[in-house]
Motif scaffolding. Sequence first.
Motif, PDB file in Angstrom:
ATOM      1  N   THR A 103     -10.873  -1.072   9.102  1.00 18.32           N
ATOM      2  CA  THR A 103      -9.578  -1.125   8.419  1.00 18.32           C
ATOM      3  C   THR A 103      -8.827   0.191   8.612  1.00 18.32           C
ATOM      4  OG1 THR A 103     -10.576  -0.346   6.371  1.00 18.32           O
ATOM      5  CG2 THR A 103     -10.461  -2.731   6.694  1.00 18.32           C
ATOM      6  N   ILE A 104      -9.473   1.161   9.247  1.00 18.66           N
ATOM      7  CA  ILE A 104      -8.854   2.463   9.511  1.00 18.66           C
ATOM      8  C   ILE A 104      -8.097   2.381  10.833  1.00 18.66           C
ATOM      9  CG2 ILE A 104      -9.282   4.916   9.899  1.00 18.66           C
ATOM     10  CD1 ILE A 104     -11.862   4.565   8.264  1.00 18.66           C
ATOM     11  N   LEU A 105      -6.801   2.588  10.784  1.00 17.33           N
ATOM     12  CA  LEU A 105      -5.952   2.327  11.943  1.00 17.33           C
ATOM     13  C   LEU A 105      -6.219   3.278  13.105  1.00 17.33           C
ATOM     14  CD1 LEU A 105      -2.573   1.424  10.235  1.00 17.33           C
ATOM     15  CD2 LEU A 105      -4.562  -0.008  10.730  1.00 17.33           C
ATOM     16  N   SER A 106      -6.704   4.476  12.816  1.00 10.81           N
ATOM     17  CA  SER A 106      -6.976   5.430  13.899  1.00 10.81           C
ATOM     18  C   SER A 106      -8.152   5.003  14.765  1.00 10.81           C
ATOM     19  CB  SER A 106      -7.232   6.818  13.311  1.00 10.81           C
ATOM     20  OG  SER A 106      -8.370   6.802  12.466  1.00 10.81           O
ATOM     21  N   ARG A 107      -8.912   3.997  14.342  1.00 14.95           N
ATOM     22  CA  ARG A 107     -10.038   3.494  15.137  1.00 14.95           C
ATOM     23  C   ARG A 107      -9.575   2.569  16.258  1.00 14.95           C
ATOM     24  NH1 ARG A 107     -14.743   4.041  11.919  1.00 14.95           N
ATOM     25  NH2 ARG A 107     -14.457   6.037  10.835  1.00 14.95           N
ATOM     26  N   TYR A 108      -8.279   2.279  16.292  1.00 17.88           N
ATOM     27  CA  TYR A 108      -7.737   1.380  17.304  1.00 17.88           C
ATOM     28  C   TYR A 108      -7.011   2.193  18.370  1.00 17.88           C
ATOM     29  CZ  TYR A 108      -9.110  -2.292  14.152  1.00 17.88           C
ATOM     30  OH  TYR A 108      -9.866  -3.123  13.363  1.00 17.88           O
ATOM     31  N   ASP A 109      -7.399   1.958  19.632  1.00 14.94           N
ATOM     32  CA  ASP A 109      -6.885   2.753  20.743  1.00 14.94           C
ATOM     33  C   ASP A 109      -5.699   2.116  21.456  1.00 14.94           C
ATOM     34  OD1 ASP A 109     -10.332   3.159  21.359  1.00 14.94           O
ATOM     35  OD2 ASP A 109      -9.015   4.697  20.516  1.00 14.94           O
ATOM     36  N   TYR A 110      -5.603   0.803  21.372  1.00 12.74           N
ATOM     37  CA  TYR A 110      -4.581   0.080  22.134  1.00 12.74           C
ATOM     38  C   TYR A 110      -3.647  -0.631  21.166  1.00 12.74           C
ATOM     39  CZ  TYR A 110      -8.503   0.642  25.339  1.00 12.74           C
ATOM     40  OH  TYR A 110      -9.543   1.153  26.071  1.00 12.74           O
ATOM     41  N   TRP A 111      -2.354  -0.564  21.460  1.00 13.58           N
ATOM     42  CA  TRP A 111      -1.353  -1.130  20.562  1.00 13.58           C
ATOM     43  C   TRP A 111      -0.305  -1.894  21.356  1.00 13.58           C
ATOM     44  CZ3 TRP A 111      -1.343  -0.610  15.206  1.00 13.58           C
ATOM     45  CH2 TRP A 111      -2.325   0.235  14.683  1.00 13.58           C
ATOM     46  N   GLY A 112       0.153  -3.001  20.779  1.00 13.55           N
ATOM     47  CA  GLY A 112       1.277  -3.712  21.328  1.00 13.55           C
ATOM     48  C   GLY A 112       2.585  -3.120  20.838  1.00 13.55           C
ATOM     49  N   GLN A 113       3.678  -3.734  21.258  1.00 14.17           N
ATOM     50  CA  GLN A 113       5.001  -3.205  20.923  1.00 14.17           C
ATOM     51  C   GLN A 113       5.521  -3.742  19.593  1.00 14.17           C
ATOM     52  OE1 GLN A 113       4.548  -5.804  22.802  1.00 14.17           O
ATOM     53  NE2 GLN A 113       6.084  -7.259  22.062  1.00 14.17           N
ATOM     54  N   GLY A 114       4.879  -4.775  19.077  1.00 13.26           N
ATOM     55  CA  GLY A 114       5.259  -5.336  17.784  1.00 13.26           C
ATOM     56  C   GLY A 114       6.172  -6.535  17.896  1.00 13.26           C
ATOM     57  N   THR A 115       6.125  -7.383  16.881  1.00  6.21           N
ATOM     58  CA  THR A 115       7.018  -8.536  16.788  1.00  6.21           C
ATOM     59  C   THR A 115       7.489  -8.649  15.336  1.00  6.21           C
ATOM     60  OG1 THR A 115       7.260 -10.906  17.281  1.00  6.21           O
ATOM     61  CG2 THR A 115       5.139 -10.208  16.382  1.00  6.21           C
ATOM     62  N   GLN A 116       8.783  -8.917  15.160  1.00  2.00           N
ATOM     63  CA  GLN A 116       9.380  -8.927  13.824  1.00  2.00           C
ATOM     64  C   GLN A 116       9.123 -10.264  13.138  1.00  2.00           C
ATOM     65  OE1 GLN A 116      11.319  -6.455  12.084  1.00  2.00           O
ATOM     66  NE2 GLN A 116      11.040  -7.899  10.392  1.00  2.00           N
ATOM     67  N   VAL A 117       8.662 -10.191  11.907  1.00  3.67           N
ATOM     68  CA  VAL A 117       8.540 -11.368  11.042  1.00  3.67           C
ATOM     69  C   VAL A 117       9.424 -11.136   9.820  1.00  3.67           C
ATOM     70  CG1 VAL A 117       6.995 -12.691   9.555  1.00  3.67           C
ATOM     71  CG2 VAL A 117       6.215 -11.940  11.815  1.00  3.67           C
ATOM     72  N   THR A 118      10.336 -12.068   9.575  1.00  2.00           N
ATOM     73  CA  THR A 118      11.234 -11.963   8.427  1.00  2.00           C
ATOM     74  C   THR A 118      11.086 -13.225   7.595  1.00  2.00           C
ATOM     75  OG1 THR A 118      12.789 -10.627   9.690  1.00  2.00           O
ATOM     76  CG2 THR A 118      13.604 -11.629   7.659  1.00  2.00           C
ATOM     77  N   VAL A 119      10.779 -13.057   6.314  1.00  5.23           N
ATOM     78  CA  VAL A 119      10.602 -14.175   5.401  1.00  5.23           C
ATOM     79  C   VAL A 119      11.726 -14.128   4.375  1.00  5.23           C
ATOM     80  CG1 VAL A 119       9.039 -15.356   3.825  1.00  5.23           C
ATOM     81  CG2 VAL A 119       8.110 -13.991   5.724  1.00  5.23           C
ATOM     82  N   SER A 120      12.529 -15.162   4.356  1.00  5.44           N
ATOM     83  CA  SER A 120      13.651 -15.208   3.423  1.00  5.44           C
ATOM     84  C   SER A 120      13.248 -15.926   2.144  1.00  5.44           C
ATOM     85  CB  SER A 120      14.831 -15.920   4.062  1.00  5.44           C
ATOM     86  OG  SER A 120      14.502 -17.262   4.347  1.00  5.44           O
ATOM     87  N   SER A 121      13.844 -15.494   1.048  1.00  8.88           N
ATOM     88  CA  SER A 121      13.505 -16.092  -0.255  1.00  8.88           C
ATOM     89  C   SER A 121      14.375 -17.296  -0.553  1.00  8.88           C
ATOM     90  CB  SER A 121      13.662 -15.042  -1.352  1.00  8.88           C
ATOM     91  OG  SER A 121      14.978 -14.546  -1.357  1.00  8.88           O
TER      92      SER A 121
END
Length: 121
Positions: A103-121
Amino acid sequence: QVQLVESGGGLVHAAGSLRLSCTGSGRTFSRVAMAWVRQAPGKEREFVAGISWSGSSTNYADSVKGRFTVSRDNAKNTVYLQMNSLKPEDTAVYYCAGGSMSTILSRYDYWGQGTQVTVSS
């Protein structure tokens, strides 16, 4: 070396569902644990879900337990995040990451660029 590309983000109403995908390139994909991490506006990145290299072990943040499911298909070099019963507070950029299961993020060496998730109320 592993390159990661996320897809599947978008806009959804509260209580809806989305499935994110993360496809990796490189021969080591099937030998690394994978995680989904998110970052909401103005907040730090936080661990969401993780899965071992074999898929036999998973763990989740308390905030998503029972709603999100992480899985992987090593034959396709892909990890998934099925998100159900989405809430506005799930709105964030979602990243996939590869490394040592933690659960410690520094243990991960490879990362993607991200994708946006938006949840409307």
